[in-house]
Write an enzyme that holds these catalytic residues in place. Sequence first.
Site, short mmCIF file in Angstrom:
data_model
loop_
_atom_site.label_atom_id
_atom_site.label_comp_id
_atom_site.label_asym_id
_atom_site.label_seq_id
_atom_site.Cartn_x
_atom_site.Cartn_y
_atom_site.Cartn_z
N GLU A 176 0.83 -1.21 0.00
CA GLU A 176 0.00 0.00 0.00
C GLU A 176 0.86 1.26 0.00
O GLU A 176 0.68 2.15 0.84
CB GLU A 176 -0.95 0.00 1.20
CG GLU A 176 -2.03 -1.07 1.11
CD GLU A 176 -3.14 -0.92 2.14
OE1 GLU A 176 -2.91 -0.28 3.19
OE2 GLU A 176 -4.24 -1.44 1.91
N GLU A 374 -5.73 -8.28 -0.94
CA GLU A 374 -6.45 -8.01 0.31
C GLU A 374 -7.88 -7.60 -0.03
O GLU A 374 -8.10 -6.82 -0.96
CB GLU A 374 -5.84 -6.84 1.11
CG GLU A 374 -4.49 -7.13 1.71
CD GLU A 374 -3.98 -5.98 2.58
OE1 GLU A 374 -4.79 -5.21 3.13
OE2 GLU A 374 -2.75 -5.86 2.69
P1 P53 Z 1 -7.11 -2.43 9.40
C1 P53 Z 1 -6.01 2.05 5.51
C2 P53 Z 1 -6.92 1.94 4.47
C3 P53 Z 1 -7.05 0.74 3.80
C4 P53 Z 1 -6.26 -0.35 4.14
O1 P53 Z 1 -6.81 -2.48 7.83
C5 P53 Z 1 -5.33 -0.22 5.16
C6 P53 Z 1 -5.22 0.97 5.85
C7 P53 Z 1 -4.29 1.09 6.98
O2 P53 Z 1 -4.99 0.80 8.15
O3 P53 Z 1 -4.48 -1.21 5.50
C8 P53 Z 1 -4.47 -2.46 4.86
O4 P53 Z 1 -6.21 -3.46 10.01
C9 P53 Z 1 -3.14 -3.09 5.22
C10 P53 Z 1 -3.24 -4.16 6.26
C11 P53 Z 1 -4.41 -3.86 7.16
C12 P53 Z 1 -5.68 -3.97 6.34
O5 P53 Z 1 -5.64 -3.10 5.24
O6 P53 Z 1 -6.76 -1.05 9.80
O7 P53 Z 1 -2.40 -3.55 4.13
O8 P53 Z 1 -2.01 -4.24 6.93
O9 P53 Z 1 -4.48 -4.67 8.29
C13 P53 Z 1 -6.94 -3.68 7.13
O10 P53 Z 1 -8.54 -2.79 9.57
#
Ligand code: P53
Length: 476
Positions: A176, A374
């Site tokens: 990201e 993801e």
């Molecule tokens: P969490 C922001 C916006 C979209 C995805 O996020 C993001 C973030 C940062 O928080 O992170 C990605 O755990 C990232 C993972 C993360 C996952 O999305 O905040 O690549 O490490 O855990 C979900 O709910």
Amino acid sequence: SNSLSKEFLWGGAVAAHQLEGGWQEGGKGISVADVMTVGKPGQERAITNGVMPDEYYPNHDAIDFYHRYKGDIALLKEMGFKCFRTSIAWTRIYPTGEESEPNEAGLKFYDDLFDELLKNDIEPIITLSHFELPYNLVTKYGGFRNRKLIDLFVKFAATCFTRYQNKVKYWMTFNEINNQANYDSDFLVFTNSGLRFKPGENREEGMYQSAHNELVASARVVKLGHEINPDFQIGCMIAMGPVYPATMNPDDVLAAQKAMEKNYFFADVHVNGFYPEFLKKYWARKGFDINITPQDEADLKAGTVDYIGFSYYMSHAVKKNSETPFDDMTPQNSQVKNTYLEASDWGWQIDPKGLRYALNWFTDKYHLPLFIVENGFGAYDKVEADGKIHDSYRIDYLREHIRQMILAVVEDGVDLIGYTPWGCIDLVSAGTGEMDKRYGFIYVDKNNKNEGTLKRSKKDSFYWFKDVIASNGENL
Ligand code: P53
């Protein structure tokens, strides 16, 4: 064809710092993830100046995957995973980032982990940098603003590529990388680039310089990887949240386009090997002096990516803010709620059709294979008296996204390598540090306050996803 190919890579995704724990095991150094506490919905986690004695740092022990990975991989195998995406914690290999020789105990850990996956016919998909910068590189050099980090990252990547060249085929460089486009967030610039700004510093310019240094590091690593093993597939990793115009007003349409440009130029550079004109114009207008050498330009050209890995959770919508010229338009300062969509408890708007839109947008713009590395629904889960977890909301979210994904492949002809939903086993949230923001098919008994037995159990979604994989997406 009317279905996904037999080679389609179904699996799940995690990151080292969010599940391994063992923060000081095997000679591991302190990373940026080791100095962040727990936040709340709508409240960022705090970043402390080093590890403080009285703070709770959820990533230090996480879900103890470091010691329990064999049992966890057995569960992934039971679900029928074809692949598993994780990252290599930089600080297990180079504890401060600056050692001249890698740490053998760290290298051995990932050898054993990859062997265990391969023994179970699960292909490792590896991110080199997933919010895991050695903390020493923050205090000593100020993070990726300093060019010195380019060479240090290339050294780390070279060590990993050489050591695991016969075990790993699919790699990604920076997770990201475009989160930092939202440079107002202390969390996002810290986790992407190890940046800590002082009051009065130009955050935006600092972000662009760091991003440039990372893009050069990434390109050099792509070139090097192909030299080490020509079969490597090395991708970038982009956080994709399409930005829609709030109305049919051309001002809003242009605002949305500008927001997309600012969020996704990172992919332009990874794919094309040079900066788009709009960004060079923007920097000139703003008076930003980004240090880009002729060698950097050659490096960017020589190391374009093989595929685009991306995360997809939600979409956004923007409205032109009349006081703000288009130049300063960011999705943050004019973001509005999309009244057609529902949101998660953390305010993330649920938009399955946005995934089809994103797959087509990437394809039209870049003509490269894509990999959804993801996607998922962060939610509170309830354990029933009989121990079961009925997470129908998670199944609903994933089912609708998979439907749109299959439409994009089957009807639109998008070239898609695979689908690895996020946090296939419950882990520490990146954004808030919470355990109770759960994504998993596998429940882990641990809460936000470090209480729990760490016992693993299968949610309803476990059995559902197992059937999805077994039927190659037919049984949703
Ligand atoms: P969490 C922001 C916006 C979209 C995805 O996020 C993001 C973030 C940062 O928080 O992170 C990605 O755990 C990232 C993972 C993360 C996952 O999305 O905040 O690549 O490490 O855990 C979900 O709910």
